[in-house]
Scaffold this active site. Structure first.
Site, PDB file in Angstrom:
ATOM      1  NE  ARG A   1      -4.236  -1.575   0.389  1.00  0.00           N
ATOM      2  CZ  ARG A   1      -4.423  -2.709  -0.309  1.00  0.00           C
ATOM      3  NH1 ARG A   1      -3.521  -3.090  -1.200  1.00  0.00           N
ATOM      4  NH2 ARG A   1      -5.504  -3.433  -0.127  1.00  0.00           N
TER       5      ARG A   1
ATOM      6  CD  GLU B   1      -3.355   3.066  -4.928  1.00  0.00           C
ATOM      7  OE1 GLU B   1      -4.402   2.386  -5.056  1.00  0.00           O
ATOM      8  OE2 GLU B   1      -2.268   2.570  -4.665  1.00  0.00           O
TER       9      GLU B   1
ATOM     10  CG  HIS C   1      -3.628  -0.945  -6.294  1.00  0.00           C
ATOM     11  ND1 HIS C   1      -3.910  -0.318  -5.111  1.00  0.00           N
ATOM     12  CD2 HIS C   1      -3.564  -2.275  -5.992  1.00  0.00           C
ATOM     13  CE1 HIS C   1      -4.018  -1.202  -4.137  1.00  0.00           C
ATOM     14  NE2 HIS C   1      -3.805  -2.403  -4.662  1.00  0.00           N
TER      15      HIS C   1
HETATM   16  C1  DGY Z   1      -5.636  -6.413  -2.339  1.00  0.00           C
HETATM   17  O1  DGY Z   1      -6.328  -7.413  -2.565  1.00  0.00           O
HETATM   18  O2  DGY Z   1      -5.470  -5.974  -1.209  1.00  0.00           O
HETATM   19  C2  DGY Z   1      -4.960  -5.766  -3.499  1.00  0.00           C
HETATM   20  O3  DGY Z   1      -4.346  -4.599  -3.219  1.00  0.00           O
HETATM   21  C3  DGY Z   1      -5.888  -5.678  -4.677  1.00  0.00           C
HETATM   22  O4  DGY Z   1      -5.873  -6.959  -5.177  1.00  0.00           O
END
Ligand code: DGY
Length: 319
Positions: free
Chosen positions: A238, A267, A286
């Site tokens: 993240r 984002e 992402h």
């Molecule tokens: C998640 O699943 O947490 C990802 O960032 C998106 O697939």
């Protein structure tokens, strides 16, 4: 008897919605952009179940208004968009989608590692812009992947899947995690080390930790200053785990060599973000788990969690 009401904040495959409709009245936000907060709050007030994405904030305000809510099913493995503690206090079950996205995300992490280390995106742009005039000894030269040292921060399922790929490239794999993973050490030949040692010795540093109060800003000025000038930093966790301003300075001043980023603090990342102005940054929107198969599996698992809980059964993958 009336069916429970489920609100879905995005469209997914019709057969997945149809499966949910067997047990619930389902309404789907029809647009491919996040549902406006006010709409989500209103729908949550009537909902017994919510099918949400990482773009939806499920906080105390929403949970206070959602008096009927029994389950929030997140179509993601990460759940930093949800106040899990508040949900628990209110007796609302939270579920996520582990396992089904492990291999796709590991593929992407490894692709990003190779694209960044070997400058694939930059080389492609260079060719298209007419820059390729001759073969030359150091033209678009990058960092070796085969035999290099990879340091994985956050050794969960995805980390292990990346380590398996790295072994095929004869990489030396180090990892740092809250707890050592002896089975991974035995089966994959990876080695636990403290964060600073990992940062000092790795050619590639891959961040895979979930975003929690402890990991927010984990990689900042100090951590970047420990990395080699030839190091490649990769973030597939993240954006909030990294101090982006410090990262920008480290890349700009060539204190580290390059970065591959699938995630950003904000984002979608604004196109005028300083990090995007750097040639040594490979930036992706992402897409860690973005294969058709995987996204369907994630949506199906989220729906199955809703179906289970709304039918009085235990959730399949509770947080
Ligand atoms: C998640 O699943 O947490 C990802 O960032 C998106 O697939």
């Amino acid at each position: 008897m009336t069916k429970p009401f489920v609100y879905m904040t995005r469209q997914v495959a019709v057969e997945i919605v149809a499966a949910l409709e067997e047990v619930a009245e389902v309404e789907v936000w029809p647009e491919d952009r996040p549902v406006p907060r006010e709409v989500l709050l209103q729908k949550a007030e009537q909902a017994d179940g919510l099918f949400v994405l990482l773009t939806d904030t499920i906080d105390e305000e929403l949970l206070n208004r959602a008096k009927r809510l029994r389950i929030v099913a997140n179509m993601a493995v990460g759940y930093d968009n949800i106040d899990v503690r508040a949900a628990k206090q209110k007796g609302v079950i939270v579920t996520n989608t582990p396992d089904v996205l492990t291999e796709a995300t590991a593929d992407l992490a490894f692709a990003l590692l190779m694209a960044t280390g070997r400058r694939l995106i930059e080389a492609n742009r260079f060719l298209h812009s007419g820059g390729w005039q001759t073969w030359s000894p150091y033209l678009m030269a990058g960092q070796s992947v085969y035999g290099a040292t990879l340091g994985i921060i956050g050794m969960g399922r995805i980390g292990e899947a990346v380590a398996r790929r790295a072994k095929g490239f004869d990489m030396n794999v180090l990892y740092h995690n809250r707890r050592p993973r002896p089975i991974a050490e035995q089966t994959l030949g990876v080695r636990f080390c403290e964060l600073d040692e990992l940062l000092r010795t790795s050619d590639y540093v891959l961040l895979l930790t979930p975003l929690t109060p402890e990991t927010r800003g984990l990689i900042g000025e100090r951590e970047l200053s420990l990395m080699k000038p030839t190091a490649v930093f990769l973030n597939v966790s993240r954006g909030g785990t990294v101090d982006e301003e410090a990262l920008y300075r480290a890349l700009k001043e060539k204190r580290i060599w390059a970065a591959g980023l699938d995630v950003f603090a904000q984002e979608p990342v604004p196109v005028d973000h300083p990090l995007l102005s750097l040639p040594n940054v490979v930036a992706l929107p992402h897409i860690g788990s973005a294969t058709y198969e995987t996204r369907d599996r994630m949506a199906r698992l989220a729906a199955e969690n809703l179906i289970a809980v709304l039918s009085g059964k235990e959730p399949i993958t509770p947080v």
